[in-house]
Enzyme design. Structure first.
Site, short mmCIF file in Angstrom:
data_model
loop_
_atom_site.label_atom_id
_atom_site.label_comp_id
_atom_site.label_asym_id
_atom_site.label_seq_id
_atom_site.Cartn_x
_atom_site.Cartn_y
_atom_site.Cartn_z
CB CYS A 101 -2.24 78.76 -21.32
SG CYS A 101 -1.39 80.09 -22.20
CB CYS A 199 -4.50 85.92 -18.30
SG CYS A 199 -4.85 84.76 -19.63
#
Length: 391
Positions: A101, A199
């Site tokens: 990410c 997440c």
């Protein structure tokens, strides 16, 4: 300086943005919508990027008096992070989605868009430090608070990306000080819990999540001598170092627990053994990158255009394989080797202190002192004491 503040909705990014404003920068806040179907509320400290987080980020920007936007990066996030995570596990590797990410979203897609829109830097709440050497080259270093240091997950940043990175929390002694500052500023998120876990898997059940997305096929569980101990529902759902969920059904001869030592996706086998065989002496990684200028030995090796089998001169490093693990001393070199039958450039790290539970797909980050030199994706890690592994 015109600064784009990445606002997660948490206390770190809020205080980082506030400090950027205090420093006199022209700051604009942006929250990244990464999920196509975000949950309305977080579950405690699990997950992030929810609607609640977006609302918290907006309230912080209102309090700071700066513009606020939401940018939809959900397609890019799915392709570069979620799909990559699934593919890596399907190939028997253990990826780090936070590294991906940072590499693909926060400091590639976001930074590219920010620069295109005329911003000079992207500001985040990461605990890390960017400094310049005597020649003006940017370097990435550990933060002042080693307990919160996040330089490991930023090890994928390049020299060009460091030129446009701003980390206002670099010198902050403790997280408690950040929370206290947020409270003094009247920011309602001062006591908001930190997010953790993956997440996009907010319930924390990574194995269950993967089993819904990866085709699993029953295979054999073997020990290092080749003896079949049992069967499994699918090798791709396991990870190196795993103890639970083996379902072997009978104890080892010495009565000690067994751990996953290796996953062999081509044969759909899981190899297990005692804890001591999880310790590795050498790690090999590919897709290396440098957080700033490469070390002298690497520069010379690249310039030489060496033949297959050639090695660079060795250089001393500290090696780290997890975000909150202690680094260990090692010697590193670059080598023109072979991976899966194809030529590949490898970063080879020979450890002076063994590490346990190192899995292909994890990220190896190397340091000299507080400086992050760079990183590579681990494709092989092994103990020379294993009878069935040959270096």
């Amino acid at each position: 300086m015109k600064v784009l503040a990445a606002m997660s909705g948490g206390v770190d990014s809020a205080v980082a943005a506030a400090r950027a404003v205090d420093a006199g920068h022209d700051v604009v806040g942006v929250h990244l919508a990464l999920s196509r179907m975000p949950g309305t509320l977080r579950t405690g400290s699990r997950g992030c990027c929810t609607i609640e987080d977006s609302m918290d980020a907006r309230r912080v920007c209102d309090a700071l008096g700066i513009p606020f936007y939401v940018w939809d990066f959900s397609d890019r996030f799915k392709e570069d992070v979620v799909d990559d995570f699934i593919e890596e596990y399907a190939n028997g590797r253990t990826p780090n989605p936070c590294m991906r990410c940072n590499e693909k979203i926060k400091f590639a897609a976001l930074l590219e868009k920010a620069v295109a829109l005329g911003f000079d830097a992207v500001c985040t709440g990461h605990y890390a430090k960017v400094v310049e050497d005597a020649e003006g080259n940017r370097e990435l270093h550990r933060a002042a608070d080693w307990a919160k240091d996040q330089s490991y997950v930023l090890g994928v940043l390049t020299h060009e990306q460091l030129r446009h990175s701003l980390f206002p929390l670099a010198e902050t002694p403790t997280k408690a000080e950040v929370r206290a500052e947020a409270a003094e500023r009247g920011l309602a998120i001062s006591q908001k819990p930190d997010s953790h876990d993956i997440c996009f898997i907010p319930d924390g059940d990574t194995r269950g999540w993967l089993e819904e997305r990866i085709e699993l096929e029953e295979g054999q569980i073997r020990d290092t001598e080749g003896e079949v101990l049992g069967t499994h529902r699918g090798a791709r759902a396991f990870t190196v170092g795993q103890r639970k969920g083996l379902s072997i059904g009978r104890p080892a001869a010495d009565g000690k627990p067994r751990f996953v030592l290796e996953i062999r996706p081509k044969t759909n086998e899981v190899v297990v053994g005692p804890r001591e065989l999880l310790a590795v002496d050498e790690i090999r990684g590919t897709r290396e990158s440098w957080a700033g200028e490469p070390v002298e030995q690497a520069r010379a090796f690249y310039a030489a255009d060496a033949a297959p089998g050639a090695r660079s001169e060795p250089f001393e490093v500290m090696a780290q394989v997890r975000a909150h693990a202690d680094p260990v001393p090692a010697t590193a070199h670059l080598e023109h080797g072979e991976v899966d039958g194809a030529p590949a450039l490898e970063l080879v790290v020979q450890l002076r202190e063994s590490l346990s539970g190192v899995a292909p797909g994890q990220t190896l980050v190397i340091y000299q002192g507080t400086r992050v030199l760079g990183q590579a994706t681990i494709h092989r890690a092994y103990s020379l004491d294993r009878p069935d592994v040959h270096a």
